[in-house]
Design an enzyme around this catalytic site. Sequence first.
Site, PDB file in Angstrom:
ATOM      1  CG  PHE A 222      -1.876  -1.217   1.200  1.00 11.71           C
ATOM      2  CD1 PHE A 222      -2.836  -1.387   0.214  1.00 11.71           C
ATOM      3  CD2 PHE A 222      -1.719  -2.206   2.165  1.00 11.71           C
ATOM      4  CE1 PHE A 222      -3.642  -2.524   0.203  1.00 11.71           C
ATOM      5  CE2 PHE A 222      -2.528  -3.341   2.149  1.00 11.71           C
ATOM      6  CZ  PHE A 222      -3.494  -3.494   1.176  1.00 11.71           C
ATOM      7  CD  GLU A 226       6.954   4.373  -4.107  1.00 16.93           C
ATOM      8  OE1 GLU A 226       5.715   4.374  -3.942  1.00 16.93           O
ATOM      9  OE2 GLU A 226       7.540   5.184  -4.853  1.00 16.93           O
ATOM     10  NE  ARG A 304       0.899  10.220  -8.227  1.00 18.13           N
ATOM     11  CZ  ARG A 304       0.514   9.921  -9.471  1.00 18.13           C
ATOM     12  NH1 ARG A 304      -0.700  10.252  -9.900  1.00 18.13           N
ATOM     13  NH2 ARG A 304       1.323   9.301 -10.293  1.00 18.13           N
ATOM     14  NE  ARG A 336      -5.523   0.951  -3.214  1.00 21.81           N
ATOM     15  CZ  ARG A 336      -6.178  -0.186  -2.991  1.00 21.81           C
ATOM     16  NH1 ARG A 336      -6.351  -0.603  -1.754  1.00 21.81           N
ATOM     17  NH2 ARG A 336      -6.627  -0.913  -3.987  1.00 21.81           N
ATOM     18  CG  PHE A 338       2.544   8.890  -4.276  1.00 22.38           C
ATOM     19  CD1 PHE A 338       3.313   8.016  -3.532  1.00 22.38           C
ATOM     20  CD2 PHE A 338       3.195   9.869  -5.018  1.00 22.38           C
ATOM     21  CE1 PHE A 338       4.703   8.115  -3.516  1.00 22.38           C
ATOM     22  CE2 PHE A 338       4.585   9.977  -5.011  1.00 22.38           C
ATOM     23  CZ  PHE A 338       5.333   9.094  -4.265  1.00 22.38           C
ATOM     24  CB  THR A 433       4.853  12.697 -10.680  1.00 20.94           C
ATOM     25  OG1 THR A 433       5.582  12.338  -9.505  1.00 20.94           O
ATOM     26  CG2 THR A 433       3.369  12.490 -10.424  1.00 20.94           C
ATOM     27  CD  GLU A 706      -1.374   4.922  -6.444  1.00 22.21           C
ATOM     28  OE1 GLU A 706      -1.025   4.922  -7.643  1.00 22.21           O
ATOM     29  OE2 GLU A 706      -0.864   5.644  -5.585  1.00 22.21           O
TER      30      GLU A 706
HETATM   31  N1  MTE Z   1      -3.789  -4.148  -3.387  1.00 22.96           N
HETATM   32  C1  MTE Z   1      -3.362  -5.053  -2.492  1.00 22.96           C
HETATM   33  N2  MTE Z   1      -4.086  -6.166  -2.307  1.00 22.96           N
HETATM   34  N3  MTE Z   1      -2.228  -4.856  -1.753  1.00 22.96           N
HETATM   35  C2  MTE Z   1      -1.474  -3.717  -1.894  1.00 22.96           C
HETATM   36  O1  MTE Z   1      -0.460  -3.560  -1.216  1.00 22.96           O
HETATM   37  N4  MTE Z   1      -1.229  -1.550  -3.038  1.00 22.96           N
HETATM   38  C3  MTE Z   1      -1.923  -0.459  -3.733  1.00 22.96           C
HETATM   39  C4  MTE Z   1      -2.710  -1.011  -4.919  1.00 22.96           C
HETATM   40  N5  MTE Z   1      -3.514  -2.126  -4.511  1.00 22.96           N
HETATM   41  C5  MTE Z   1      -1.910  -2.733  -2.840  1.00 22.96           C
HETATM   42  C6  MTE Z   1      -3.083  -3.014  -3.587  1.00 22.96           C
HETATM   43  C7  MTE Z   1      -1.015   0.561  -4.219  1.00 22.96           C
HETATM   44  S1  MTE Z   1      -0.506   1.760  -3.171  1.00 22.96           S
HETATM   45  C8  MTE Z   1      -0.575   0.585  -5.515  1.00 22.96           C
HETATM   46  S2  MTE Z   1       0.429   1.806  -6.081  1.00 22.96           S
HETATM   47  C9  MTE Z   1      -0.947  -0.454  -6.460  1.00 22.96           C
HETATM   48  O2  MTE Z   1      -1.789  -1.460  -5.891  1.00 22.96           O
HETATM   49  C10 MTE Z   1       0.343  -1.103  -6.965  1.00 22.96           C
HETATM   50  O3  MTE Z   1       0.114  -2.149  -7.826  1.00 22.96           O
HETATM   51  P1  MTE Z   1      -0.206  -1.943  -9.387  1.00 22.96           P
HETATM   52  O4  MTE Z   1       0.738  -0.912  -9.888  1.00 22.96           O
HETATM   53  O5  MTE Z   1       0.012  -3.269  -9.947  1.00 22.96           O
HETATM   54  O6  MTE Z   1      -1.623  -1.467  -9.457  1.00 22.96           O
HETATM   55  N1  HPA Z   2       3.455   7.521  -7.502  1.00 24.47           N
HETATM   56  C1  HPA Z   2       3.787   6.553  -6.657  1.00 24.47           C
HETATM   57  N2  HPA Z   2       4.991   6.329  -6.247  1.00 24.47           N
HETATM   58  C2  HPA Z   2       5.948   7.131  -6.697  1.00 24.47           C
HETATM   59  C3  HPA Z   2       5.676   8.165  -7.585  1.00 24.47           C
HETATM   60  C4  HPA Z   2       4.363   8.377  -8.011  1.00 24.47           C
HETATM   61  O1  HPA Z   2       4.041   9.262  -8.804  1.00 24.47           O
HETATM   62  N3  HPA Z   2       6.832   8.792  -7.842  1.00 24.47           N
HETATM   63  C5  HPA Z   2       7.752   8.153  -7.108  1.00 24.47           C
HETATM   64  N4  HPA Z   2       7.239   7.150  -6.432  1.00 24.47           N
HETATM   65 MO1  MOS Z   3       1.393   3.033  -4.272  1.00 25.47          MO
HETATM   66  S1  MOS Z   3       1.225   4.540  -2.901  1.00 25.47           S
HETATM   67  O1  MOS Z   3       2.100   4.091  -5.473  1.00 25.47           O
HETATM   68  O2  MOS Z   3       2.683   2.148  -3.641  1.00 25.47           O
END
Ligand code: MTE
Ligand code: HPA
Ligand code: MOS
Length: 767
Positions: A222, A226, A304, A336, A338, A433, A706
């Site tokens: 979530f 990162e 963001r 999530r 950001f 970004t 997100e």
């Molecule tokens: N869904 C689950 N089950 N677990 C997670 O940790 N992270 C969220 C979202 N959904 C998350 C989730 C976040 S913060 C992001 S940025 C995106 O999943 C990342 O995965 P994606 O880029 O494949 O969508």
């Molecule tokens: N989104 C999520 N994570 C990130 C980003 C962004 O735009 N830039 C750097 N890390």
């Molecule tokens: Mo999601 S906050 O970009 O890991």
Amino acid sequence: MKNIDSITHLRGESIYLDDIPLLQGTLFAAAFPSPMAHGVIKQLDLSEAERMPGVVRIFTHKDIPGINQIGGIVPDEPLLAEGHVDFCGMPVALVVAESRDAARAAVKKIKIDIDPRPVVTDPREAQANDQLIVPPRTFRLGDTSAAWQQCTHIFQGRADTNGQEHLYIETQGAYAIPQENNALKIYSSTQGPTAVQRAVSKVTGLPMHQLDIDTIRLGGGFGGKEDQANTWAALCALAAYLLKRPVKYSLHRMEDMAMTGKRHPYSSDFKIGLDNDLKIIAYEATFYQNAGAAADLSPAVLERTLFHCTNSYFIPHVRATAYSCRTHLPPNTAFRGFGGPQGMFVIEAAIAKAAEALGIDASVIQQKNLTKTGDEFPYGQKAESEAHACWENAEQLYALASIRDEQSAYNKANKLLKKGLAVMPVCFGISFTKTLMNQARALVHVYTDGSVAVSTGAVEMGQGVNTKMLQVAAQVFSIPPHRVKIQSTSTYRIANTSPSAASATADLNGKAVSMACTEIVQRLKAVAAEEWQVQPGAVELKEECVYINGTKTDWDWNRLVMTAYVKRVSLSEHAHYATPEINFDASKEKGHPFAYHVYGTAIVETTVDCLRGTYTTDAVKVVHDFGSSMNPAIDRGQIEGGIVQGIGWMTMEEVIYDKEGRLRSNALSTYKVPDIYSVPNEIAIQFLRPTVNDNLAIFRSKAVGEPPLMYGIGVYFALRNAIKAFNPGAEIPFDAPMTPEKLLMALYTKGNPAKHEQTVNHLATHP
Ligand code: MTE
Ligand code: HPA
Ligand code: MOS
């Protein structure tokens, strides 16, 4: 297709960090956290701790062979405190012992003498003291100062949102295992294996090619992993490197809650101006981001917030300024959305303020101001807007007008139960970004038995990205899914990865997988073309069979693969994808930072118990722009989970630090997260019919991770409307989360409906 992890998850057989079998001789680490939020370390006494049974060594910053620095964007974050402490929970020393219990018992025996310094926890106070992480940023469109004259209604106010604990089910952790010639293999629960590799490289002084960071999957990230997985991996690596023994550290939940950063709390000021026709003419906002004690990802999160400060609306005159404020809290980080949700809350608050003052429904203002294709965002990009399509579809499909009628009838009939409604449109930009981060690689091997292995930089954290990667390979090769395996995410197989974040993981890595597989398919087609003496264009691979000019042959996938091998044709490929077209010039704050936007609209219905201050979310009814979803089951899951997580942030999760910077909501007894009873009674999800234009994502799907979290913001505003139905004069500060306590107070505040002290130029009420 089902999530490929569903069976092992269900049977408890999926491997997380804590399930990895331990090697003989493994040691266990535990960090000693600073008990104070700010001060100068006068003395650190390890002697008693060192004598505790099972203790092998205690490390401090003095033991670091490389540099004591893990800051990613700004080099302002020591791995272990050196000279001073900047937040409660800051790691000061690392105990390594024969068992986890021994390590934790020794941590309790460490004594520290700190000369206290003033503690600042409020971002506005930090800004007044000039304590900024980076210089402020301002996004501008048009000219607000001139535009106020065109406005009939001007409102200003303040809107605050609190932090949010990630509460991934799997806490942070790492397991570092020494290899020959000083190399290290590190299992890490991280969204960013390369980020971990860089941090470990800096701390140990080892080159990156000595460091294999391997991630099987996460029990949720979530955003919390990162950047902040780096600390634990670097600590384990440091100890493993110096002791030449495997070292594991898997955090206790209370350690995790106290020592890691969370979603950034924001405090913001807004000013909004509308004309006679309720068009928003001008909008100004000032954001004070509570960054905590180190930059971490705060500058990117701040950016963001500015990108999403007008949410789904076109406003011709905008000026938005954001400050990243250094306080003495654990460094806050990605979560999530950001920074986007924090920006959107403020514009929704501004609209709600205007609507409440004008005695109209906020949705009237919202709908009138939705972006249209061609409208310019304050950062220069032109919208390809689905905002109206989502809104109008939702309005019709879910019969918004009759929901409204039913609610007002209900509210007339009931004295102590009141319903509230809100509509929440969302527009979220997809791409990191930071333009350079929008690149990904994939490595695909076809083995001689026809089975396929795919490696990418994507990290599976429950969002289903591995299933999507598998679908891409199976589809391009036209083979059944069981013939493809997704390997763990390893820095030895895939280098220089961006973290799995920004909802862009499937887009970026999926494109790379598609490119690698397509390249292998071309080679295989050439092999078949040579065999049948036709042009490669006449060859087709379909359902594990070779077709020539549309006719099925007796060659299957396996035979084709084996023939290619015999002919010494490469069955492996490494591909690189970089999102085209995107750019951003931070000196002008203009550009085209996003590959595309995701749109959606949610209709939110709530009921408030006006005696108890409790509430339920009756329904969240969504029309969401998925593009052509690659996996509707997974994508629905993302929407449902995002909504519930958003509801948690907006209505119950309350991160509380005291004036000394100590986390008071430090366990699940004091920090309330959504449970099954907080889930809306109904979540309806309608897929917006996909438009034809190529949106630059894999197979014309759109990112989904997100954006749905922000539908939860609608619940906050629906609750406000329910309160107003009970107590029309209630003056409710925009201060999320709307906990039952705050809601109860609001129900019974004696507001003065005639008094709008923050209304500066309220010339006329709308008819
Ligand atoms: N869904 C689950 N089950 N677990 C997670 O940790 N992270 C969220 C979202 N959904 C998350 C989730 C976040 S913060 C992001 S940025 C995106 O999943 C990342 O995965 P994606 O880029 O494949 O969508
Ligand atoms: N989104 C999520 N994570 C990130 C980003 C962004 O735009 N830039 C750097 N890390
Ligand atoms: Mo999601 S906050 O970009 O890991």
